[in-house]
Design an enzyme around this catalytic site. Structure first.
Site, PDB file in Angstrom:
ATOM      1  N   ASP A 170      71.570  90.185  34.627  1.00 20.67           N
ATOM      2  CA  ASP A 170      70.788  88.935  34.591  1.00 20.67           C
ATOM      3  C   ASP A 170      71.050  88.338  33.213  1.00 20.67           C
ATOM      4  O   ASP A 170      70.288  88.555  32.266  1.00 20.67           O
ATOM      5  CB  ASP A 170      69.293  89.231  34.817  1.00 20.67           C
ATOM      6  CG  ASP A 170      68.506  87.973  35.184  1.00 20.67           C
ATOM      7  OD1 ASP A 170      69.111  86.875  35.202  1.00 20.67           O
ATOM      8  OD2 ASP A 170      67.296  88.076  35.437  1.00 20.67           O
ATOM      9  N   ASP A 185      68.238  80.339  47.671  1.00 19.97           N
ATOM     10  CA  ASP A 185      69.704  80.363  47.471  1.00 19.97           C
ATOM     11  C   ASP A 185      70.368  80.614  48.822  1.00 19.97           C
ATOM     12  O   ASP A 185      71.423  80.066  49.128  1.00 19.97           O
ATOM     13  CB  ASP A 185      70.143  81.506  46.533  1.00 19.97           C
ATOM     14  CG  ASP A 185      69.695  81.304  45.098  1.00 19.97           C
ATOM     15  OD1 ASP A 185      69.699  80.157  44.621  1.00 19.97           O
ATOM     16  OD2 ASP A 185      69.351  82.323  44.454  1.00 19.97           O
ATOM     17  N   HIS A 214      67.878  84.413  45.570  1.00 21.66           N
ATOM     18  CA  HIS A 214      66.534  83.934  45.878  1.00 21.66           C
ATOM     19  C   HIS A 214      66.544  83.536  47.352  1.00 21.66           C
ATOM     20  O   HIS A 214      67.603  83.203  47.905  1.00 21.66           O
ATOM     21  CB  HIS A 214      66.186  82.715  45.033  1.00 21.66           C
ATOM     22  CG  HIS A 214      66.157  82.999  43.560  1.00 21.66           C
ATOM     23  ND1 HIS A 214      66.983  82.377  42.659  1.00 21.66           N
ATOM     24  CD2 HIS A 214      65.401  83.847  42.835  1.00 21.66           C
ATOM     25  CE1 HIS A 214      66.730  82.820  41.451  1.00 21.66           C
ATOM     26  NE2 HIS A 214      65.774  83.717  41.520  1.00 21.66           N
ATOM     27  N   GLU A 222      59.964  93.561  39.837  1.00 19.71           N
ATOM     28  CA  GLU A 222      60.650  93.391  38.550  1.00 19.71           C
ATOM     29  C   GLU A 222      59.598  93.040  37.492  1.00 19.71           C
ATOM     30  O   GLU A 222      59.126  91.903  37.441  1.00 19.71           O
ATOM     31  CB  GLU A 222      61.696  92.268  38.645  1.00 19.71           C
ATOM     32  CG  GLU A 222      62.407  92.040  37.322  1.00 19.71           C
ATOM     33  CD  GLU A 222      63.461  90.920  37.352  1.00 19.71           C
ATOM     34  OE1 GLU A 222      63.728  90.360  38.437  1.00 19.71           O
ATOM     35  OE2 GLU A 222      64.005  90.619  36.278  1.00 19.71           O
TER      36      GLU A 222
HETATM   37  C1  3MF Z   1      63.878  87.050  36.503  1.00 20.62           C
HETATM   38  C2  3MF Z   1      64.852  87.220  37.605  1.00 20.62           C
HETATM   39  C3  3MF Z   1      65.067  86.217  38.656  1.00 20.62           C
HETATM   40  C4  3MF Z   1      64.943  84.813  38.145  1.00 20.62           C
HETATM   41  C5  3MF Z   1      66.060  84.339  37.313  1.00 20.62           C
HETATM   42  C6  3MF Z   1      65.851  82.894  36.958  1.00 20.62           C
HETATM   43  C7  3MF Z   1      64.722  87.490  40.695  1.00 20.62           C
HETATM   44  O1  3MF Z   1      64.160  87.930  35.489  1.00 20.62           O
HETATM   45  O2  3MF Z   1      65.518  88.174  37.616  1.00 20.62           O
HETATM   46  O3  3MF Z   1      64.287  86.501  39.787  1.00 20.62           O
HETATM   47  O4  3MF Z   1      64.928  83.970  39.169  1.00 20.62           O
HETATM   48  O5  3MF Z   1      66.224  85.125  36.201  1.00 20.62           O
HETATM   49  O6  3MF Z   1      66.572  82.508  35.869  1.00 20.62           O
HETATM   50 MG    MG Z   2      65.718  89.443  35.911  1.00 15.44          MG
HETATM   51 MG    MG Z   3      65.241  87.638  31.557  1.00 14.93          MG
END
Ligand code: 3MF
Ligand code: MG
Ligand code: MG
Length: 347
Positions: A285, A54, A51, A176
């Site tokens: 993720d 981050d 992020h 996304e």
């Molecule tokens: C959401 C994401 C992330 C989120 C993360 C938070 C790029 O699916 O992939 O954003 O910040 O999952 O838990």
């Molecule tokens: Mg994600």
């Molecule tokens: Mg998810």
């Protein structure tokens, strides 16, 4: 065994987490950023998904000089571990201003903030040495349908993306998609929506997608078909592999843990497209279960990677000719058994 050296793996530091859920507090101590970074190479990961905050903590309170200095410092830290930033994502959804969305909010002041923050994320991405910016449009949707005009909201998303594209002519934006959570209804629920929106922007070639397995499943779709759709447009620029056990809260389970066959089909589609030749990352993720004690709370990452690699072998050793004959005969019962036997190792 074919070498696995051809895939590169990544995840975001949020994959190592404290285990809070909506019904209970954290159960594990926070791991500091440097300690998280040390996990990557040990587990065989080369890419770090970030992020904007981050990369540069509290970036909104900082001057451009401070942002530059801190981003460069972060880049050095990653490079000292042999790592690189895969992408940077503006985290609009945690700031109180973004409570009803940052880019589609009704309040023009909020939208101005959302776009400015997204431009900063673009700058940070470049400073971190990546040209990829991910837009997870978390709160760009509604709790009740009547609260925003969807037609206007789509125009605002296009406008915001255009501003980011014009801000830096070298960046690419990967949307996304996710159908719901945190909002009741999200404006960009599927990759089809994302790529159609891309076509409306000022530079469609620079707008693509990142597909998360569980997000496709929450939309009732097959993640491998979603990936195939993006791959066919050369717009699958990253993935968030994970898993989901049916329609419930967003679980971010380890890859393949609930739907091994669907995981196999995702790997197959990536293999078919020779995704490993694109230089793009296999991103995860995933969340460790809340029950997992701290010392073992990176195992979900190792497990997901191991399952991916095992499924690559399964994809590469799939009895293709036999399958083709069964397809030609339209003998799908036997085809199904061939797939299951292959996955079970009882062929
Ligand atoms: C959401 C994401 C992330 C989120 C993360 C938070 C790029 O699916 O992939 O954003 O910040 O999952 O838990
Ligand atoms: Mg994600
Ligand atoms: Mg998810």
């Amino acid at each position: 065994m074919t070498s696995q050296a051809d895939y590169k793996f990544s995840f975001g530091p949020w994959n190592i987490h404290e285990g809070a859920d909506p019904f209970g507090p954290t159960v594990r101590d926070s791991v500091d950023f440097a300690a998280k970074i040390a996990v990557y190479k040990r587990l065989g990961f080369d890419g770090v998904q970030l992020h904007d905050d981050d990369a540069v903590a509290d970036l909104e309170d900082k001057s451009w000089d401070e942002i530059q200095a801190e981003a460069k410092e972060m880049r050095r830290l990653l490079e000292s571990e042999g790592l690189e930033a895969e992408f940077v994502a503006p985290r609009l959804w945690e700031d109180p201003r973004g409570i009803d969305g940052g880019l589609t909010a009704n309040d023009p002041e909020v939208r101005r903030w959302g776009v400015e923050r997204s431009k900063k994320a673009v700058d940070i991405a470049k400073l971190m040495g990546t040209d990829l910016v991910v837009l997870w449009l978390a709160r760009e949707g509604t709790y009740i349908r009547e609260s925003k005009s969807a037609r206007v909201a789509y125009d605002r998303l296009v406008e915001a993306i255009n501003t980011m594209l014009q801000h830096d002519p070298t960046i690419r934006i990967a949307i996304e998609p996710k159908p719901n959570e945190p909002m009741d209804q999200a404006y960009v629920p599927t990759i089809g929506h994302a790529l159609a929106l891309a076509e409306r922007t000022c530079d469609p070639q620079r707008v693509g997608g990142l597909i998360e397995t569980a997000h496709a499943q929450l939309a009732g779709l097959d993640p491998s078909d979603e990936m195939a759709f993006a791959l066919g447009n050369d717009k699958l620029w990253s993935v968030h592999l994970n898993d989901q056990n049916g329609l419930k809260f967003d679980q971010d389970k380890s890859f393949g843990s609930a739907n091994l066959r669907a995981a196999f089909n995702q790997v197959r589609v990536l293999e078919e497209a020779r995704y490993f030749d694109t230089g793009r990352y296999i991103g995860l993720d995933v969340k460790a279960m809340r029950t997992q004690e701290a010392s073992r709370a990176t195992q979900h990452l190792a497990n997901s990677k191991a399952v991916f690699e095992a499924l690559v072998q399964k994809a590469r050793t799939f009895p293709e000719q036999q399958a083709q004959q069964l397809i030609a005969d339209r003998d799908y019962e036997s085809l199904e058994m061939l797939v299951l036997s292959h996955l079970m190792g009882v062929a």
